[in-house]
Design an enzyme around this catalytic site. Structure first.
Site, PDB file in Angstrom:
ATOM      1  NE  ARG A  47      -8.610   7.753  -4.892  1.00 50.16           N
ATOM      2  CZ  ARG A  47      -8.051   7.590  -3.681  1.00 50.16           C
ATOM      3  NH1 ARG A  47      -6.780   7.314  -3.570  1.00 50.16           N
ATOM      4  NH2 ARG A  47      -8.791   7.676  -2.605  1.00 50.16           N
TER       5      ARG A  47
ATOM      6  CB  THR B 294      -2.117   5.860   3.953  1.00 49.13           C
ATOM      7  OG1 THR B 294      -2.789   5.774   2.714  1.00 49.13           O
ATOM      8  CG2 THR B 294      -1.409   7.178   4.094  1.00 49.13           C
TER       9      THR B 294
ATOM     10  CB  THR C  86      -4.941   5.890   7.079  1.00 49.33           C
ATOM     11  OG1 THR C  86      -4.842   4.819   6.145  1.00 49.33           O
ATOM     12  CG2 THR C  86      -5.507   5.370   8.377  1.00 49.33           C
ATOM     13  N   GLY C  87      -7.406   5.751   5.195  1.00 44.99           N
ATOM     14  CA  GLY C  87      -8.746   5.276   4.870  1.00 44.99           C
ATOM     15  C   GLY C  87      -9.236   5.854   3.555  1.00 44.99           C
TER      16      GLY C  87
ATOM     17  CB  THR D 206      -0.734   6.315   0.275  1.00 44.04           C
ATOM     18  OG1 THR D 206      -1.603   5.193   0.155  1.00 44.04           O
ATOM     19  CG2 THR D 206      -1.253   7.425  -0.621  1.00 44.04           C
TER      20      THR D 206
ATOM     21  CB  SER E 172      -0.922  -0.005   1.222  1.00 43.67           C
ATOM     22  OG  SER E 172      -0.143  -0.196   2.373  1.00 43.67           O
TER      23      SER E 172
HETATM   24  N1  ASP Z   1      -6.032   7.456   2.156  1.00 41.97           N
HETATM   25  C1  ASP Z   1      -5.518   6.670   1.051  1.00 41.97           C
HETATM   26  C2  ASP Z   1      -6.176   7.110  -0.215  1.00 41.97           C
HETATM   27  O1  ASP Z   1      -7.357   7.400  -0.214  1.00 41.97           O
HETATM   28  C3  ASP Z   1      -5.708   5.209   1.186  1.00 41.97           C
HETATM   29  C4  ASP Z   1      -5.385   4.575   2.490  1.00 41.97           C
HETATM   30  O2  ASP Z   1      -5.186   5.232   3.500  1.00 41.97           O
HETATM   31  O3  ASP Z   1      -5.353   3.344   2.531  1.00 41.97           O
HETATM   32  O4  ASP Z   1      -5.516   7.099  -1.235  1.00 41.97           O
END
Ligand code: ASP
Length: 334
Positions: free
Chosen positions: A219, A191, A242-243, A209, A89
């Protein structure tokens, strides 16, 4: 540490969310339970990071203990995960977009409010270091795509193929089985967001990330967006997210957390309020995505909170480098 499939199915139009999982060492208290927490200055230096990244926080602490500043610490700490091919990731070995391209997003912010970011960067492992170069060597804050890559090469970064055999195989499997419907990444971290306070009490942060697995080409998420994925205010504190980046961007999450701390909330309370802004939106689809925040204030108090279970923070302070399970909003058993 056993991997867990945190959420089985989530969609964001045509993109899926990579969410992770970890195992608790102890519960991070929520704001009600936290009333007894001291507000006196914590012992410095300290480092916190999203997910279970003890090698990264160890590196950052090594820098800080050697007298390095918080900016060097967060950069070098994040670089450990960027170079870790097993982490799918971040950096090298990151899962690609739906077309098989690994594209990286990263940013960094220092004690003076300076910041740099790269988005949609390809073929360069250490996106966080390129972001730092953008901050220090250009009059800009953000470089994207081919321009970011050419800038990195001009600064001596070596281009390389970031798609490892393991990530290529996962992508090829995804193409067959998911038929361009997104799946959730089952990693023990996503991330990497890192915040540090050095011996002088100065704060810096970084975030890096490869974004959502199998995202649409082009994206960009929250992670390189100053104020969303990361924000540092050396007078108040710092936060990182994160997320599902789209949800973080819509609430300018990390800036929100820092501003809530400015208004007097503890880092824990601020993280909880920022999550509540997401889940309490009209028609929020929060059951199908994850967002997590970590934060630190100028006194060295820390907090972390997420929508769902299995988010964690790694914290290195006073010789203890530990994973701390985050408290979370959605306590309903699915
Ligand atoms: N925040 C990151 C994104 O949307 C992804 C992640 O944290 O896993 O690209």
């Amino acid at each position: 540490m056993k991997r867990r499939n945190f959420i089985k199915n989530a969609t964001l139009s045509t993109a899926g969310l990579a969410v992770g999982s970890t195992i608790a060492s102890c519960a991070e208290s929520n704001s009600e339970e936290k009333k007894t927490t001291s507000t006196s200055m914590a012992s410095l230096p300290l480092v916190i990071a999203t997910w279970h990244v003890t090698e990264s926080t160890a590196k950052a602490m090594e820098v800080l203990q050697a007298g390095g500043n918080a900016l060097d610490a967060v950069e070098q700490g994040c670089m450990i995960e960027e170079a870790n091919e097993k982490g799918q990731s971040v950096g090298k070995g990151g899962l690609p977009d739906r077309d098989g391209n690994v594209t990286l997003d990263a940013c960094i912010m220092d004690k003076n409010g300076n910041c740099g970011a790269v988005v949609y960067l390809q073929n360069i492992t250490h996106a966080v270091s390129v972001a730092r170069k953008v901050m220090e060597d250009t009059p800009h804050v953000m470089l994207a795509g081919e321009g970011a890559k050419q800038f990195a090469i001009s600064k001596g970064f070596q281009p390389e193929d970031l798609l490892t055999d393991a990530s290529k195989a996962a992508w090829e499997k995804w193409k067959i089985e998911a038929k361009y419907k997104p799946i959730i990444n089952i990693e023990n971290h996503d991330t990497i967001g890192m915040l540090a306070i050095d011996k002088n009490g100065d704060i810096s942060g970084a975030c890096t990330t490869s974004g959502l697995a199998y995202k649409m080409g082009g994206r960009v998420g929250d992670s390189p967006i100053i104020g969303s994925g990361l924000f540092v205010d050396n007078e108040i504190g710092a936060a990182v997210a994160t997320g599902l980046g789209e949800e973080v961007v819509k609430t300018v999450g990390s800036f929100l957390v820092v501003e809530l701390m400015r208004q007097g909330k503890s880092p824990q309370e601020a993280c909880e309020e920022a999550i509540s802004r997401i889940v309490n939106k009209p028609n929020s689809d929060y059951k199908n995505f994850q967002v997590g925040y970590i934060a630190v204030n100028k006194q060295g108090e820390t907090g972390s909170y997420s929508i769902h279970q299995w988010f964690s923070m790694t914290k290195f302070q006073d010789g203890v480098n530990e994973q701390i399970q985050s408290n979370y909003f959605n306590k309903t058993k699915e």
